[in-house]
Design a protein around this motif. Structure first.
Motif, short mmCIF file in Angstrom:
data_model
loop_
_atom_site.label_atom_id
_atom_site.label_comp_id
_atom_site.label_asym_id
_atom_site.label_seq_id
_atom_site.Cartn_x
_atom_site.Cartn_y
_atom_site.Cartn_z
N ILE A 29 1.12 28.32 71.81
CA ILE A 29 2.47 28.15 72.76
C ILE A 29 2.50 28.79 73.91
CG2 ILE A 29 4.73 28.74 72.67
CD1 ILE A 29 4.69 28.29 69.56
N THR A 30 2.10 30.09 74.02
CA THR A 30 1.95 30.72 75.15
C THR A 30 0.92 30.38 76.46
OG1 THR A 30 0.48 32.41 74.04
CG2 THR A 30 2.95 32.73 74.23
N ASP A 31 -0.05 29.77 75.72
CA ASP A 31 -1.33 29.35 77.03
C ASP A 31 -0.58 27.90 77.27
OD1 ASP A 31 -2.91 31.10 76.20
OD2 ASP A 31 -4.19 29.95 75.00
N PHE A 81 2.73 26.61 78.05
CA PHE A 81 4.27 27.01 77.20
C PHE A 81 5.02 25.84 77.61
CE2 PHE A 81 8.59 28.87 77.68
CZ PHE A 81 8.39 29.63 76.41
N GLN A 82 5.96 25.60 76.61
CA GLN A 82 7.07 24.85 76.47
C GLN A 82 8.23 25.66 76.21
OE1 GLN A 82 6.96 21.52 77.65
NE2 GLN A 82 4.89 22.28 78.33
N SER A 83 9.38 25.24 76.27
CA SER A 83 10.59 26.19 75.66
C SER A 83 10.66 26.24 74.54
CB SER A 83 11.94 25.48 76.28
OG SER A 83 11.88 25.50 77.77
N THR A 84 10.70 27.63 74.03
CA THR A 84 10.34 28.05 72.48
C THR A 84 11.73 28.94 72.16
OG1 THR A 84 8.11 28.07 72.88
CG2 THR A 84 9.16 29.22 71.14
N LEU A 85 12.10 28.64 70.98
CA LEU A 85 13.20 29.15 70.34
C LEU A 85 12.78 30.23 69.29
CD1 LEU A 85 16.59 29.87 70.40
CD2 LEU A 85 16.60 27.87 68.88
N ILE A 86 12.90 31.44 69.17
CA ILE A 86 12.75 32.28 67.99
C ILE A 86 13.91 32.32 67.30
CG2 ILE A 86 11.84 34.52 67.46
CD1 ILE A 86 9.88 33.12 69.37
N VAL A 87 13.67 31.80 66.06
CA VAL A 87 14.94 31.78 64.87
C VAL A 87 14.63 33.10 64.08
CG1 VAL A 87 16.12 30.45 63.29
CG2 VAL A 87 15.11 29.16 65.51
N SER A 88 15.49 33.78 63.72
CA SER A 88 15.38 34.79 63.09
C SER A 88 16.72 35.37 62.54
CB SER A 88 14.66 35.89 63.72
OG SER A 88 14.66 37.15 63.43
N PRO A 89 16.73 35.69 61.34
CA PRO A 89 17.87 36.88 60.80
C PRO A 89 17.94 38.08 61.61
CG PRO A 89 16.43 36.63 59.30
CD PRO A 89 15.76 35.85 60.25
N PRO A 90 19.02 38.79 61.56
CA PRO A 90 18.88 40.05 62.35
C PRO A 90 17.66 41.19 61.64
CG PRO A 90 21.22 39.64 61.84
CD PRO A 90 20.32 38.78 60.86
#
Lengths: 270, 160
Positions: free
Chosen positions: A121-123, A125-134
């Protein structure tokens, strides 16, 4: 650093991996490590809370009013102190918190290389959403991804709460950093004057920040951001247009340990 | 000859005492003026620039008296160690010292909404201090200086 903040009670917080320290008046200090939670044999007093606030604000509560109205205080090294007490509202907005009765001191940790599994992904890059509980390591992951992206792209980190870059890493490690300012205020100026290829933001709220994300995408700038949610299904069902601005989603979880990547999906938009 | 020397010494002593008292009241007035200027400076720094208190106390260079700078430095040092600020000065009465220390300690705990009120109150107190110091300089400092010099002249004449 943490010793300076905690003062006398630092002695109770033994060495070790500490990610969170909770202090509530009349209760024992609660320490969270990477995967454990323990209560220390020290009863927190009002004076302990007041002293920590005095140190965090350099004896200048008034100077931190904007932060307090957002429910936290920043401290050196990216430490964030969550506040709970009696809220004072004016015109429908929280203006301050009085009689602060509990603190949640969150200690950031840098885990270099934790973004390595996301190299594909970082190499490119396209818009990326990190989805995570607190408390599942999204800021730690975003920090490492930002560092990796900064090697290849012109990135701007909008570090509203001084959590991503605050006190961690040297100048330039994260590209351009705008800290301590509301995302919406910082983003417009960043796009106009810094011309970033990627904007990095932590903790978006789809209801509040949807228009902001849309304006960034419309400008042709890619986004690396995080959002609180426990599954792709839930966030996609609740905020489909918001998720639609992202190409990739990375879901984090607590198991087997904090920061574990549970799944990576391609949203097919962005 | 001996009488002349004794007379001159007594005159010098009385003059020294009179000038000393006058200087005390002059210094007290300068301190009160420093305090008033500092509060105006604090209003700007704290309300508009949100400068933190320790930086404000440590970096203030506007005072005319060394005594005032010393007071600020001591307050900053105490706050830095987590203690409450205290004020010691030969030029201030006990209530004035307490009021000054209370102002600094209240600033350390005030949130932004209380700041204007606090500074406004300090300005009122400072105006009173200034009024008292001005009156002290005229009614006591200058009066004692003139009286003691005149008394010195009188004593010298009597001794001669």
């Amino acid at each position: 650093m943490l010793e300076d903040l905690l003062g006398d009670i630092a002695a109770y917080v033994k060495d070790g991996f500490v990610t969170e320290i909770r202090l509530r008046i009349g209760k024992g200090i609660v320490i969270k490590g990477a995967s454990d939670r323990r209560t220390l044999p020290y009863t927190v007093k009002r004076a302990d809370i007041e002293n920590i606030i005095a140190r965090a604000t350099k004896n200048s509560l008034y100077a931190y009013q904007d932060y307090i109205s957002k429910g936290f205080l920043p401290y050196a090294g990216g430490v964030r102190i969550g506040l709970a007490g009696k809220g004072v509202a004016e015109n429908g907005k929280l203006v301050t918190i009085r009689d602060i009765s509990s603190l949640n001191i969150r200690v950031p940790h840098e885990i270099r290389g934790c973004a390595a599994p996301l190299r594909h992904i970082t190499d490119d890059f396209q818009s990326t959403l990190i989805v995570s509980p607190p408390f599942a390591g999204k800021t730690t992951l975003i920090r490492d991804m930002a560092r990796a992206l900064a090697l290849k792209y012109d990135i701007t980190v909008i570090d509203e709460r001084d959590e991503i870059c605050g006190g961690i890493g040297g100048a330039g490690d994260f590209g351009d950093v705008i800290s301590g300012v509301d995302k919406s205020l910082a983003t417009e100026g960043a796009i106009r004057s810094l011309a970033p290829e990627i904007i990095v933001m932590d903790e978006l709220f789809p209801e509040k920040d949807g228009a902001l994300v849309e304006s960034v995408v419309r400008a042709g700038v890619k986004i690396l951001a995080s959002v609180h949610a426990d599954s792709f299904e839930r966030i996609t069902a609740l905020a489909p247009s918001f998720v639609g601005h992202f190409s990739y989603g990375v879901l984090l979880g607590y198991k087997p340990s904090v920061g574990s990547i549970k799944s990576i999906v391609r949203f097919g938009h962005g | 000859m001996v009488n002349m020397i004794i007379g001159a010494l007594l005159f010098a002593a009385m003059t020294y005492l009179g000038v000393g008292i006058d200087l005390y009241y002059r210094e007290r007035l300068r301190l009160a003026e420093d305090y008033a200027v500092f509060i105006a400076h604090a209003r700007l720094e704290l309300k508009f620039l949100k400068t933190d208190l320790e930086t404000l106390l440590n970096s203030y260079k506007g005072g005319k008296t060394k005594e005032f700078k010393k007071l600020l430095d001591k307050c900053a040092a105490l706050l830095g160690t987590g203690e409450e600020a205290t004020v010691e000065s030969a030029y201030l009465s006990e209530p004035q010292k307490k009021a000054f220390a209370a102002f600094i300690n209240s600033l350390a705990k005030a949130d932004y909404t209380d700041l204007a009120l606090l500074i406004g109150h300090a300005e009122e107190e400072s105006a009173e201090l200034l009024k008292g110091a001005r009156a002290g300089k005229t009614n006591k400092g200058e009066l004692y200086r003139k009286l003691l010099i005149l008394a010195g002249v009188g004593i010298m004449i009597m001794v001669l």
